[in-house]
Design a protein around this motif. Sequence first.
Motif, PDB file in Angstrom:
ATOM      1  N   TRP A 152       1.016  -1.250  -0.032  1.00  0.00           N
ATOM      2  CA  TRP A 152       0.221   0.012  -0.051  1.00  0.00           C
ATOM      3  C   TRP A 152       0.699   1.208  -0.020  1.00  0.00           C
ATOM      4  CZ3 TRP A 152      -3.629   1.402   4.621  1.00  0.00           C
ATOM      5  CH2 TRP A 152      -4.559   2.388   4.184  1.00  0.00           C
ATOM      6  N   MET A 153       1.786   1.230   0.770  1.00  0.00           N
ATOM      7  CA  MET A 153       2.781   2.389   0.969  1.00  0.00           C
ATOM      8  C   MET A 153       3.488   2.582  -0.495  1.00  0.00           C
ATOM      9  SD  MET A 153       6.369   3.033   3.197  1.00  0.00           S
ATOM     10  CE  MET A 153       7.128   1.996   1.864  1.00  0.00           C
ATOM     11  N   LYS A 154       3.975   1.688  -1.099  1.00  0.00           N
ATOM     12  CA  LYS A 154       4.691   1.903  -2.359  1.00  0.00           C
ATOM     13  C   LYS A 154       3.644   2.369  -3.473  1.00  0.00           C
ATOM     14  CE  LYS A 154       8.384  -1.074  -1.229  1.00  0.00           C
ATOM     15  NZ  LYS A 154       9.129  -2.368  -1.610  1.00  0.00           N
ATOM     16  N   LYS A 155       2.436   1.747  -3.471  1.00  0.00           N
ATOM     17  CA  LYS A 155       1.484   2.397  -4.544  1.00  0.00           C
ATOM     18  C   LYS A 155       1.113   3.951  -3.906  1.00  0.00           C
ATOM     19  CE  LYS A 155      -0.869  -2.089  -5.520  1.00  0.00           C
ATOM     20  NZ  LYS A 155      -1.805  -2.832  -5.039  1.00  0.00           N
ATOM     21  N   PHE A 156       0.975   4.346  -2.778  1.00  0.00           N
ATOM     22  CA  PHE A 156       0.804   5.529  -2.370  1.00  0.00           C
ATOM     23  C   PHE A 156       2.042   6.405  -2.895  1.00  0.00           C
ATOM     24  CE2 PHE A 156       1.462   8.847   0.781  1.00  0.00           C
ATOM     25  CZ  PHE A 156       0.075   9.503   1.012  1.00  0.00           C
ATOM     26  N   MET A 157       3.211   5.869  -2.788  1.00  0.00           N
ATOM     27  CA  MET A 157       4.384   6.827  -3.056  1.00  0.00           C
ATOM     28  C   MET A 157       4.437   6.968  -4.659  1.00  0.00           C
ATOM     29  SD  MET A 157       6.978   5.589  -0.289  1.00  0.00           S
ATOM     30  CE  MET A 157       8.113   6.855  -0.364  1.00  0.00           C
ATOM     31  N   ALA A 158       3.972   5.725  -5.037  1.00  0.00           N
ATOM     32  CA  ALA A 158       4.026   5.787  -6.783  1.00  0.00           C
ATOM     33  C   ALA A 158       3.032   6.811  -7.307  1.00  0.00           C
ATOM     34  CB  ALA A 158       3.621   4.433  -7.407  1.00  0.00           C
ATOM     35  N   ALA A 159       1.970   7.282  -6.561  1.00  0.00           N
ATOM     36  CA  ALA A 159       1.039   8.230  -7.133  1.00  0.00           C
ATOM     37  C   ALA A 159       1.886   9.640  -7.145  1.00  0.00           C
ATOM     38  CB  ALA A 159      -0.244   8.403  -6.160  1.00  0.00           C
ATOM     39  N   ALA A 160       2.870   9.802  -6.583  1.00  0.00           N
ATOM     40  CA  ALA A 160       3.714  11.244  -6.729  1.00  0.00           C
ATOM     41  C   ALA A 160       4.539  11.054  -7.882  1.00  0.00           C
ATOM     42  CB  ALA A 160       4.661  11.280  -5.394  1.00  0.00           C
ATOM     43  N   SER A 161       4.936  12.186  -8.310  1.00  0.00           N
ATOM     44  CA  SER A 161       6.004  12.545  -9.355  1.00  0.00           C
ATOM     45  C   SER A 161       7.139  11.508  -8.942  1.00  0.00           C
ATOM     46  CB  SER A 161       6.429  13.497  -9.580  1.00  0.00           C
ATOM     47  OG  SER A 161       6.720  14.683  -8.724  1.00  0.00           O
ATOM     48  N   ALA A 162       8.324  11.353  -9.763  1.00  0.00           N
ATOM     49  CA  ALA A 162       9.549  10.521  -9.317  1.00  0.00           C
ATOM     50  C   ALA A 162      10.086  11.644  -8.367  1.00  0.00           C
ATOM     51  CB  ALA A 162      10.488  10.603 -10.655  1.00  0.00           C
ATOM     52  N   PHE A 163      10.849  10.670  -7.445  1.00  0.00           N
ATOM     53  CA  PHE A 163      11.662  11.524  -6.197  1.00  0.00           C
ATOM     54  C   PHE A 163      12.935  11.958  -6.839  1.00  0.00           C
ATOM     55  CE2 PHE A 163       8.751   8.514  -4.129  1.00  0.00           C
ATOM     56  CZ  PHE A 163       7.940   9.432  -3.294  1.00  0.00           C
ATOM     57  N   THR A 164      13.398  13.218  -6.405  1.00  0.00           N
ATOM     58  CA  THR A 164      14.631  13.564  -6.836  1.00  0.00           C
ATOM     59  C   THR A 164      15.842  13.644  -5.840  1.00  0.00           C
ATOM     60  OG1 THR A 164      14.195  15.759  -6.523  1.00  0.00           O
ATOM     61  CG2 THR A 164      13.946  15.019  -9.098  1.00  0.00           C
ATOM     62  N   ILE A 165      15.052  13.586  -4.504  1.00  0.00           N
ATOM     63  CA  ILE A 165      16.181  13.741  -3.555  1.00  0.00           C
ATOM     64  C   ILE A 165      15.687  12.861  -2.435  1.00  0.00           C
ATOM     65  CG2 ILE A 165      17.302  15.942  -3.871  1.00  0.00           C
ATOM     66  CD1 ILE A 165      15.314  17.197  -1.665  1.00  0.00           C
ATOM     67  N   ILE A 166      16.308  12.333  -1.704  1.00  0.00           N
ATOM     68  CA  ILE A 166      16.132  11.243  -0.556  1.00  0.00           C
ATOM     69  C   ILE A 166      14.908  11.993   0.269  1.00  0.00           C
ATOM     70  CG2 ILE A 166      16.831   9.905   1.468  1.00  0.00           C
ATOM     71  CD1 ILE A 166      19.650   9.639  -0.148  1.00  0.00           C
ATOM     72  N   GLU A 167      15.039  13.085   0.764  1.00  0.00           N
ATOM     73  CA  GLU A 167      14.369  13.852   1.826  1.00  0.00           C
ATOM     74  C   GLU A 167      12.820  13.778   1.184  1.00  0.00           C
ATOM     75  OE1 GLU A 167      17.454  14.899   0.723  1.00  0.00           O
ATOM     76  OE2 GLU A 167      18.013  14.789   2.547  1.00  0.00           O
ATOM     77  N   GLU A 168      12.610  13.747  -0.042  1.00  0.00           N
ATOM     78  CA  GLU A 168      11.242  13.643  -0.620  1.00  0.00           C
ATOM     79  C   GLU A 168      10.660  12.249  -0.388  1.00  0.00           C
ATOM     80  OE1 GLU A 168      11.954  14.366  -4.805  1.00  0.00           O
ATOM     81  OE2 GLU A 168      11.631  16.509  -4.392  1.00  0.00           O
ATOM     82  N   ILE A 169      11.459  11.224  -0.345  1.00  0.00           N
ATOM     83  CA  ILE A 169      11.279   9.902   0.028  1.00  0.00           C
ATOM     84  C   ILE A 169      10.582   9.815   1.474  1.00  0.00           C
ATOM     85  CG2 ILE A 169      11.746   7.379   0.395  1.00  0.00           C
ATOM     86  CD1 ILE A 169      13.685   7.920  -2.212  1.00  0.00           C
ATOM     87  N   SER A 170      11.689  10.332   2.456  1.00  0.00           N
ATOM     88  CA  SER A 170      11.271  10.412   3.807  1.00  0.00           C
ATOM     89  C   SER A 170      10.040  11.300   4.163  1.00  0.00           C
ATOM     90  CB  SER A 170      12.454  11.314   4.593  1.00  0.00           C
ATOM     91  OG  SER A 170      13.565  10.275   4.630  1.00  0.00           O
ATOM     92  N   ASN A 171       9.858  12.470   3.648  1.00  0.00           N
ATOM     93  CA  ASN A 171       8.485  13.038   3.712  1.00  0.00           C
ATOM     94  C   ASN A 171       7.230  12.256   3.434  1.00  0.00           C
ATOM     95  OD1 ASN A 171       9.957  15.224   4.796  1.00  0.00           O
ATOM     96  ND2 ASN A 171      10.323  16.489   2.900  1.00  0.00           N
ATOM     97  N   LYS A 172       7.338  11.772   2.049  1.00  0.00           N
ATOM     98  CA  LYS A 172       6.381  10.756   1.789  1.00  0.00           C
ATOM     99  C   LYS A 172       5.822   9.737   2.485  1.00  0.00           C
ATOM    100  CE  LYS A 172       3.319  10.939  -1.612  1.00  0.00           C
ATOM    101  NZ  LYS A 172       2.449  12.033  -1.917  1.00  0.00           N
ATOM    102  N   VAL A 173       7.021   9.146   3.285  1.00  0.00           N
ATOM    103  CA  VAL A 173       6.788   7.926   4.084  1.00  0.00           C
ATOM    104  C   VAL A 173       6.057   8.603   5.220  1.00  0.00           C
ATOM    105  CG1 VAL A 173       7.765   6.329   5.917  1.00  0.00           C
ATOM    106  CG2 VAL A 173       8.755   6.825   3.731  1.00  0.00           C
ATOM    107  N   LYS A 174       6.368   9.729   5.895  1.00  0.00           N
ATOM    108  CA  LYS A 174       5.561  10.330   6.913  1.00  0.00           C
ATOM    109  C   LYS A 174       4.222  10.741   6.660  1.00  0.00           C
ATOM    110  CE  LYS A 174       9.698  12.759   8.784  1.00  0.00           C
ATOM    111  NZ  LYS A 174      10.519  13.981   8.694  1.00  0.00           N
ATOM    112  N   GLU A 175       4.040  11.125   5.257  1.00  0.00           N
ATOM    113  CA  GLU A 175       2.622  11.608   4.819  1.00  0.00           C
ATOM    114  C   GLU A 175       1.863  10.245   5.001  1.00  0.00           C
ATOM    115  OE1 GLU A 175       2.337  13.324   1.114  1.00  0.00           O
ATOM    116  OE2 GLU A 175       3.916  14.503   1.499  1.00  0.00           O
TER     117      GLU A 175
END
Length: 198
Positions: A152-175
Motif C-alpha cells: 500500500w505504501m509503495k502504491k501511495f508513493m508511486a502516485a507522486a512524481s519521481a523523487f529527486t532527493i532522499i528527503e522527498e522519500i522520507s517526507n512521503k513516508v511520513k505522509e
Amino acid sequence: MSTFLDIIENLSDVSLWAMDETGKRLESDNYYSWSPIGQPTLIERNGAKKGVNIIGATEVLKHFDFVYDQYINDENHDGSIGSIKVIQFLEKLLDYDAQRGISKTIVILDNAGFHRAKAVQKFVREYEERLTLIFLPVYSPELNPQENIWNWMKKFMAAASAFTIIEEISNKVKEFQTYIRENTTKVKQLVFARNYYK
C-alpha cells in the motif's frame, strides 16, 4: 493460533504487531513497460542505490496503528538494517505500547538472520515479561500482514512524481503514516490477524 487470538484480543494490556523491513530508492518503480512487437520488454533503470530503508510494524488485532523508523542509504550513510536497528525498533515499540498502558508486546516477524541474531535474543530475554517474538515459518511472506502495508505504501508513493532527493522519500513516508492513521478501516481490512491466522 485462533485460540491464542481469542485470549489476547480480550486483554486490554496486550498488543499484537506484525513487523518487517522494506526500502524505497530514488530509482523509479516501473509499474508499466513497453516493447516493440516481437521484442523483449524495455525497462529503463538508472541504477541508483540511494534511498531509504524502513523498518515498521502494524498492530494487527485491536488498534491497527503503524509505527516505523527509516534510515538514509547514500554515500554518507549506511542505511542497512541489522540486529542493532531491530533492537532499537523493538525498544520503540515497547515505549509506544507503555505510553498506551500496554504491558505485553507481541511481535510477529520473519526469520531474517538479523531478527534471530544473538544480540536480539539477549534483548528479548532481558524484556521477556514485556516482549514476545513469534517467528513465521521459513519462506512464508504471505503470512506477514505487514507486507500488505508495504504494498500500500509503495502504491501511495508511486502516485507522486519521481523523487529527486532522499528527503522527498522520507517526507512521503511520513505522509503515508498520517494517511493510514486516518484510514484505520482499510488498515484493518489489510492486516486483521484473524484473516491470516486460523
